[in-house]
Scaffold this active site. Structure first.
Site, PDB file in Angstrom:
ATOM      1  N   HIS A  33       0.766  -1.397  -0.092  1.00 27.34           N
ATOM      2  CA  HIS A  33       0.051  -0.121  -0.134  1.00 27.34           C
ATOM      3  C   HIS A  33       0.909   1.201  -0.006  1.00 27.34           C
ATOM      4  O   HIS A  33       0.345   2.356  -0.243  1.00 27.34           O
ATOM      5  CB  HIS A  33      -0.940  -0.012   1.233  1.00 27.34           C
ATOM      6  N   ASP A  64      -0.028  -7.879   1.513  1.00 24.41           N
ATOM      7  CA  ASP A  64       0.600  -6.145   1.613  1.00 24.41           C
ATOM      8  C   ASP A  64       2.007  -6.223   1.501  1.00 24.41           C
ATOM      9  O   ASP A  64       2.712  -5.282   2.243  1.00 24.41           O
ATOM     10  CB  ASP A  64       0.071  -5.610   2.802  1.00 24.41           C
ATOM     11  N   SER A  99       5.018   2.777   7.631  1.00 26.01           N
ATOM     12  CA  SER A  99       4.505   1.519   6.806  1.00 26.01           C
ATOM     13  C   SER A  99       5.821   1.141   5.993  1.00 26.01           C
ATOM     14  O   SER A  99       6.354   1.803   5.237  1.00 26.01           O
ATOM     15  CB  SER A  99       3.544   1.763   6.125  1.00 26.01           C
TER      16      SER A  99
END
Length: 397
Positions: A133, A163, A242
């Site tokens: 993402h 992911d 992230s």
């Protein structure tokens, strides 16, 4: 059921878990310390009014500092750009807003969107692991190292189901710092956990916590479309973290920081590094990651829950009062539909192995592989049925 919000920890991506919930951050000041600094008045210069603090020489070096010295240089910042087109007014699609020749009076507006996350270098060839993402849909990826060097990044592979993503940079003569990878199967609840990344644009940020629990399913985390058993940690993870590494006390990468709960503090999640090791070469080569599926949406059912449903006069259908997985939706054009599975069926066994919850069924299908036949035992009303289902590849969204 009230809607919930879930945040992913990049600056431009979030999934909701608690509607209407917001956290505001205000600047904090340290008002006092736990101990006064040790001073040595012999270091005072004539006329000086402030003592000079002298650090004790017998204090051991922090294991966190040692870990960061080893791995920190391999942690990178990832900036992304994406150009999207949109019309200022949907009414412009109407023929009334066209000129004499049928041309639109106003062209779609092109808007540049930016995002930011983290990643880490895993080999001298310039392979970087990060979250899908962080880079999904990006037209440009810029990678910045801790030492200030910048590189254009090439997205080699993305897998939305786990992911995970691989970005490639091309080293220009100089050696690249490489993060040592640990073994996520060997970590224990209570072990130290060190999160490194670039939260909210604050580069090279380090936070410390512990491993809070292991094997937290994606359904428990709140992102059931993923197929990961997450590491849970209380090391502070924020938007921008992230794709950054979660380290053990030795400075080895044990996870990839991925998501946080918006309705709580001190609850963050990381993808185990062993899963990333398993998929790294597949993603780096641009191949599709195999994800077998059968095509049902399901919930875990027990005799007690089924009985409550059956006693409700407004229930859409009766549920067999047994342990298993209740099929709440059969997706069109899927193996499940072709096999004849229906809404309201309760799956109790697969290949004669008892099934008691949805994550168990998903894990079993994942391990079987693609284009494999499964014998699915289920209850439909008061009947027991055995159906044959052939798994297929789950397409990326």
């Amino acid at each position: 059921m009230k809607s919930r919000k879930f945040w992913r920890s990049s600056t431009t991506h979030f999934v909701a878990l608690v509607a209407g919930f917001a956290i505001s951050f205000s600047s904090l000041r340290v008002l006092s310390s736990f101990a006064e600094p040790i001073t040595d008045n012999s270091n005072l210069t004539p006329g000086a009014s402030t003592p000079v603090a002298v650090a004790p020489s017998n204090l051991p070096q922090s294991f966190v500092a040692t870990a960061i010295e080893q791995t920190g240089p391999a942690v990178v910042r990832i900036d992304t750009e994406k150009v999207v087109s949109r019309r200022l007014n949907p009414a412009l699609e109407d023929p009334f807003f066209q000129d004499f020749f049928g041309n639109q009076l106003q062209q779609p507006q092109r808007q540049r969107m930016t995002g930011q996350g983290s990643g880490f270098i895993v080999d001298q060839e310039g392979i970087i692991l990060t979250n899908a993402h962080v880079v999904d849909g990006a037209d440009r990826v810029l990678v910045t190292l801790k030492d200030g060097r910048t590189f254009d990044g090439e997205v080699r592979g993305i897998d939305e189901v786990t992911d995970l993503a691989v970005v490639k940079i091309t080293p220009q003569g100089d050696k690249l710092p490489v993060a040592p990878l640990g073994n996520s199967d060997q970590i224990r609840v209570g072990d130290w956990a060190i999160a490194v990344g670039n939260p909210v644009g604050l580069n090279n940020t380090v936070t410390l916590g512990i491993i809070s629990t292991l094997s937290r399913t994606s359904a428990q985390v709140g992102i059931p479309d993923k197929r990961i058993d997450f590491i849970q940690t209380d090391a502070a993870i924020n938007p921008g973290n992230s794709g950054g590494p979660l380290l053990n006390a030795q400075g080895e990468v044990i996870g990839i920081n991925t998501a946080i709960r918006a309705d709580a503090m001190g609850i963050g999640f990381a993808i185990p590094i062993n899963k990333a090791k398993e998929l790294q070469n597949i993603l780096a080569s641009g191949r599709e990651v195999p994800h077998p599926y059968i095509g049902v949406q399901m919930v875990t059912i027990t005799p007690e829950l089924a009985k409550q449903n059956n006693q409700d006069p407004n229930s859409p259908f009766l549920i067999p009062e047994t342990n298993g997985v209740l099929v709440v939706r059969v997706l069109p054009d899927t193996p499940a539909e072709a096999a004849g599975i229906r809404v309201g069926d309760v799956i109790t066994k697969v290949n004669n192995q008892p099934i008691t919850d949805g994550s168990q069924l998903q894990s079993l299908v994942e391990k079987v592989g693609i284009d494999k036949s499964l014998t699915v035992s289920l209850k439909r009303g008061d009947r027991d049925l055995d159906l044959t289902v052939k798994t297929a590849q789950l397409a990326n969204q």
